[in-house]
Each structure stands twice: as C-alpha cells, then as structure tokens.
Scaffold this active site. Structure first.
Site, PDB file in Angstrom:
ATOM      1  N   GLN A   3       0.793  -1.241   0.000  1.00  0.00           N
ATOM      2  CA  GLN A   3       0.000   0.000   0.000  1.00  0.00           C
ATOM      3  C   GLN A   3       0.820   1.282   0.000  1.00  0.00           C
ATOM      4  O   GLN A   3       0.270   2.380   0.057  1.00  0.00           O
ATOM      5  CB  GLN A   3      -1.038   0.032   1.152  1.00  0.00           C
ATOM      6  N   ARG A  20      -9.043  21.900   9.978  1.00  0.00           N
ATOM      7  CA  ARG A  20      -9.867  22.264  11.138  1.00  0.00           C
ATOM      8  C   ARG A  20      -9.051  22.431  12.410  1.00  0.00           C
ATOM      9  O   ARG A  20      -9.509  23.036  13.358  1.00  0.00           O
ATOM     10  CB  ARG A  20     -11.008  21.254  11.309  1.00  0.00           C
ATOM     11  N   ASP A  77     -23.150  29.256  12.276  1.00  0.00           N
ATOM     12  CA  ASP A  77     -22.468  29.584  13.527  1.00  0.00           C
ATOM     13  C   ASP A  77     -21.825  30.954  13.394  1.00  0.00           C
ATOM     14  O   ASP A  77     -21.734  31.519  12.300  1.00  0.00           O
ATOM     15  CB  ASP A  77     -21.445  28.508  13.935  1.00  0.00           C
ATOM     16  N   LYS A  83     -24.861  29.087  18.511  1.00  0.00           N
ATOM     17  CA  LYS A  83     -24.906  27.833  19.280  1.00  0.00           C
ATOM     18  C   LYS A  83     -24.286  28.073  20.640  1.00  0.00           C
ATOM     19  O   LYS A  83     -23.191  28.605  20.724  1.00  0.00           O
ATOM     20  CB  LYS A  83     -24.056  26.762  18.590  1.00  0.00           C
ATOM     21  N   ASP A  88     -22.021  27.218   4.525  1.00  0.00           N
ATOM     22  CA  ASP A  88     -20.878  26.833   5.362  1.00  0.00           C
ATOM     23  C   ASP A  88     -19.761  26.323   4.449  1.00  0.00           C
ATOM     24  O   ASP A  88     -19.995  26.082   3.261  1.00  0.00           O
ATOM     25  CB  ASP A  88     -21.314  25.736   6.350  1.00  0.00           C
ATOM     26  N   ASP A 134     -19.558  17.731   7.388  1.00  0.00           N
ATOM     27  CA  ASP A 134     -18.885  16.458   7.677  1.00  0.00           C
ATOM     28  C   ASP A 134     -19.928  15.465   8.181  1.00  0.00           C
ATOM     29  O   ASP A 134     -20.531  14.738   7.400  1.00  0.00           O
ATOM     30  CB  ASP A 134     -17.754  16.702   8.688  1.00  0.00           C
TER      31      ASP A 134
HETATM   32  C1  R5P Z   1     -16.920  24.268  11.572  1.00  0.00           C
HETATM   33  O1  R5P Z   1     -16.281  25.217  11.979  1.00  0.00           O
HETATM   34  C2  R5P Z   1     -17.166  24.055  10.113  1.00  0.00           C
HETATM   35  O2  R5P Z   1     -17.323  25.270   9.443  1.00  0.00           O
HETATM   36  C3  R5P Z   1     -18.377  23.180   9.888  1.00  0.00           C
HETATM   37  O3  R5P Z   1     -19.521  23.838  10.431  1.00  0.00           O
HETATM   38  C4  R5P Z   1     -18.223  21.818  10.537  1.00  0.00           C
HETATM   39  O4  R5P Z   1     -16.988  21.246  10.199  1.00  0.00           O
HETATM   40  C5  R5P Z   1     -19.347  20.908  10.103  1.00  0.00           C
HETATM   41  O5  R5P Z   1     -19.183  19.674  10.711  1.00  0.00           O
HETATM   42  P1  R5P Z   1     -20.399  18.688  10.939  1.00  0.00           P
HETATM   43  O6  R5P Z   1     -21.110  18.517   9.622  1.00  0.00           O
HETATM   44  O7  R5P Z   1     -19.734  17.424  11.421  1.00  0.00           O
HETATM   45  O8  R5P Z   1     -21.288  19.284  11.985  1.00  0.00           O
END
Ligand code: R5P
Length: 310
Positions: free
Chosen positions: A35, A93, A167, A190, A216, A220
């Site tokens: 791999q 991140r 956020d 939040k 956004d 994830d």
């Molecule tokens: C956070 O600061 C990012 O901008 C996204 O809001 C975050 O990574 C989203 O992650 P998830 O879909 O796991 O809530």
C-alpha cells in the site's frame, strides 16, 4: 503548461483540462503490494509550468501522500514551477491551539507541501482565511460564493430569501453570499452553557416565512446543519436549504441529510461525490470546474486571480 491529477478527483481534473484546453498529463499513481504509493510521471516536464490537482479528502492520508510524492517527482524531473491545486484542503480544522498540547495540523500540512517542492498553492474556501499565511509560498484562496450565488438566484425568489450562517464563525462567508443575493442575513448562535448540557440554538434575525439559505465551508457529519435547520423551522422559516463548498459527508451523513428537514443540500465537486451522494434525493452537486480552470489559466498566464471575484 501541464496538469496532472492524483486519484482524489479525476473527474474534476478532466473537466479542468477541458476548460484550459490542455490534455491531462500522463502519470501512474498506484500502490505497491504493501500500500505504499508508487508514482511515475509518464511524460517530459523539464522546464514546464506544472499543476497537480488533488483534494486531500477521504482517505485524507493517502491523498495527501499522493500529492507530496507527485510534487517530489515533478521537482526531481526539473519542472520549472509546480502549483498544487487543492480544491479541498483537508487537515484545516486544527488551525490553532484551543488548549495545551494541541497540534496545528493545518500548518504542518502546509509545511509538508512547501517542503516537498511546491512553488505555489491554489485552493478553495479554506476553513479559515488565515491558513493562507501558513504557507511560505504564494497561495491563492478561491471562493465558491459566485458559483453558489448563481445557483441560489436560479432556484429562489430572492425577495423571500434569508441567508443564514450556521455559527458565529461563518458570518463573513454568509455576508458575502447575502451581498451577492441582496438578501438579509441571520445567524445561528450555538451555546452550551456547561459541559454536558445540550446545545441551545439562538437565532439572531427574523426568519419567519423566509426561505433560509444556510452557507458553510464544510459538511462532515451533518450535525451542524441538521440542528440549525431544525432551529430555523421551529421558529417559522418556510424552508431551509444548505449551500456548502466541501461535501466531506463522512459516516452516516448522507442518511442523516436524506432523513432531515432540509429541503436540499447543494455541495460543490471540490470533493468527488460518492455513489451515495449522487443517489441522494435531496443532495445536488454544482461544479467549480470552470472557476478552478480559469484560476489555473490565469496563474499560468501570470494574470490576476483576485479579479475573478470583483
Ligand atoms: C466548523 O467550523 C465548520 O465550518 C463546519 O460547520 C463543521 O466542520 C461541520 O461539521 P459537521 O457537519 O460534522 O457538523
């Protein structure tokens, strides 16, 4: 100029080569039996302006390593200049130390890319704009907002649209979309007062009877978006759609989105959509290939990239 691609996003690479009207460079990027990554550049690159398109998306470590080894191969083959075109820059991140003994993986990865031999970086919607400064080589951070705004205009009556940041950290990005759509802006705030207590979502702005457009950089697990969508609908929003640049969509995220109250999730192809994403009834992909292609072309021609966003 020549454009090569790793295995992360071959479809986008093909589209970019069509846009710039240059055939995809021939390279062999495969695995040894154990791999380890094996790279062979199959054409002469001596003195050439070379681009490598590779998102460091899932599997992030393999795709990052492919990128590094391809850069090394081009450098040793005497390419004149190497630009790493990274539509999705992963490991972003962890971009600061929120507490003691935390790494800053975004800086580490930036160092690795420069140390491998890249001369420039071209990327899209970095998780935090200041990550640009982690690279000690010229770095252009493109924005998907023009592509997303065009899609919003095609699908919504702008008079009834409210752009929403999920956020407080995403307000700058949301404001850019609101400006292009000439719409109002709301923010989901939040809060978790004590560890272990559930999150409280306060919405700043009047979203009643509005078509809310959440924007956004990353989706994830989908948790951030689904929670924000519920909070907006609970206070009278007519509908909630999400526009996200990077569809990371790991684990059960696709199932979570399909069973959520989101009207639609619109993502870009900065990360190659999986079969599950393509089959999902409420997920749509818009392409950033022309944007990336134009930026690659301008880089090769030494023309302004920032004027793409004027
Ligand atoms: C956070 O600061 C990012 O901008 C996204 O809001 C975050 O990574 C989203 O992650 P998830 O879909 O796991 O809530």
């Amino acid at each position: 100029m020549k454009l090569f691609a790793g295995n992360s996003n071959q479809i986008l690479a093909e589209q970019v080569t069509k846009y710039i009207d240059v055939p995809l460079g021939r390279a062999n990027v495969r695995r040894f039996a154990d791999q380890e990554i094996f790279v062979e550049i199959l054409e002469n690159v001596r003195g050439e302006d070379c681009f490598i398109l590779q998102s460091t998306s899932y599997p992030a470590n393999d795709h990052l390593m492919e990128l590094l080894i391809m850069i090394d191969a081009l450098r040793r083959a005497s390419a004149r200049r190497i630009t790493a075109v990274i539509p999705y820059f992963g490991y972003a991140r962890q971009d600061r130390k929120p507490g003691p003994r935390a790494p800053i993986s975004a800086k580490l990865v930036a160092n690795l890319i420069a140390e491998a031999g890249a001369d420039r970086v071209l990327t899209l919607d970095l998780h935090a704009a200041q990550i640009q400064g982690f690279f000690d080589i010229p770095t252009d951070n493109l924005f998907a907002v023009p592509v997303l705004a065009r899609d919003v205009k095609e699908h919504y009556d702008l008079k009834n649209v409210m752009v929403v940041s999920p956020d407080v950290g995403g307000v700058v990005r949301a404001r850019a979309l609101a400006k292009r759509c000439e719409s109002l802006l709301a923010i989901v705030d939040k809060r978790r007062d004590k560890p272990g207590e559930s999150e409280v979502m306060n919405v700043i702005g009047d979203v009643k009877d509005k078509d809310c457009i959440l924007i956004d950089d990353i989706i994830d697990s989908g948790g951030t978006l689904c929670n924000a969508a519920e909070a907006l609908l609970a206070i009278g929003a007519t509908s909630v759609t999400a526009y996200i640049t990077h569809g990371v969509l790991s684990g059960g995220a696709v199932a979570r989105i399909t069973s959520s109250k989101l009207k639609e999730l619109v993502i870009t192809d900065s990360i190659q959509p999986t079969a599950a994403v393509e089959a999902a009834a409420n997920i749509r992909v818009v392409s950033i290939s022309d944007l990336m292609g134009e930026a690659v072309k301008r880089t090769a021609l030494e023309k302004s990239v920032s004027s793409l966003f004027d």
